[in-house]
Scaffold this active site. Structure first.
Site, PDB file in Angstrom:
ATOM      1  N   HIS A   1       0.826  -1.203   0.000  1.00 47.10           N
ATOM      2  CA  HIS A   1       0.000   0.000   0.000  1.00 47.10           C
ATOM      3  C   HIS A   1       0.865   1.260   0.000  1.00 47.10           C
ATOM      4  CE1 HIS A   1      -3.823   2.130   1.385  1.00 47.10           C
ATOM      5  NE2 HIS A   1      -2.895   3.063   1.512  1.00 47.10           N
ATOM      6  N   GLU A   2       1.827   1.273   0.926  1.00 50.19           N
ATOM      7  CA  GLU A   2       2.651   2.480   1.067  1.00 50.19           C
ATOM      8  C   GLU A   2       3.660   2.619  -0.063  1.00 50.19           C
ATOM      9  OE1 GLU A   2       1.689   4.697   2.995  1.00 50.19           O
ATOM     10  OE2 GLU A   2       0.293   3.455   4.139  1.00 50.19           O
TER      11      GLU A   2
ATOM     12  N   HIS B   1       2.042   4.108  -2.910  1.00 51.03           N
ATOM     13  CA  HIS B   1       1.944   5.565  -2.789  1.00 51.03           C
ATOM     14  C   HIS B   1       3.228   6.224  -3.255  1.00 51.03           C
ATOM     15  CE1 HIS B   1      -1.893   6.370  -1.089  1.00 51.03           C
ATOM     16  NE2 HIS B   1      -1.722   5.628  -0.004  1.00 51.03           N
TER      17      HIS B   1
HETATM   18 ZN   LIG Z   1      -3.054   5.050   1.370  1.00 47.26          ZN
END
Ligand SMILES: [Zn+2]
Ligand SMILES: [Zn+2]
Length: 119
Positions: free
Chosen positions: A27-28, A31
């Protein structure tokens, strides 16, 4: 983001290692990749989602499903020479009038603005 750096919470990692590696890290990192590749776009928009799918093979889920209730909070304090992260217990003692001094400079620890905001 500007330094291409990610910080992960050590306690969350310890308590949820599997989920952490399966979900939070992709997830990170997605990003970060979204930022590098596309710059300023929607945080969980189509660019982020396509990285989750194509790079990590994960179903994009914009929410981190983590129980952070078990995580010990810390409060930021300063003396004349250093900064401290105090436990909630010590922080509460200070709010009730206790004083903690720095062992090095013997100045009383003062709450920083961050800590006051967390109160
Ligand atoms: Zn997020
Ligand atoms: Zn000190």
């Amino acid at each position: 983001m500007q330094q291409n750096r990610l910080n992960f919470h050590p306690i969350l990692y310890k308590e949820n290692t599997r989920a952490f590696l399966d979900d939070v890290v992709p997830h990170e990192v997605s990003h970060l990749l979204t930022w590098i590749l596309f710059g300023k776009v929607q945080p969980h928009g189509k660019e982020w989602q396509s990285i989750m799918i194509h790079v990590f093979g994960r179903k994009p889920d914009p929410t981190h499903q983590f129980d952070i209730k078990g995580v010990t909070r810390s409060f930021h304090y300063r003396c004349e020479c250093d900064s401290y992260a105090l436990s909630t217990r010590r922080h509460n003692n200070i709010l009730r009038g206790a004083q903690y001094k720095c062992r090095k400079c013997s100045a009383p620890l003062r709450m920083t603005k961050e800590a006051e905001a967390e109160r």
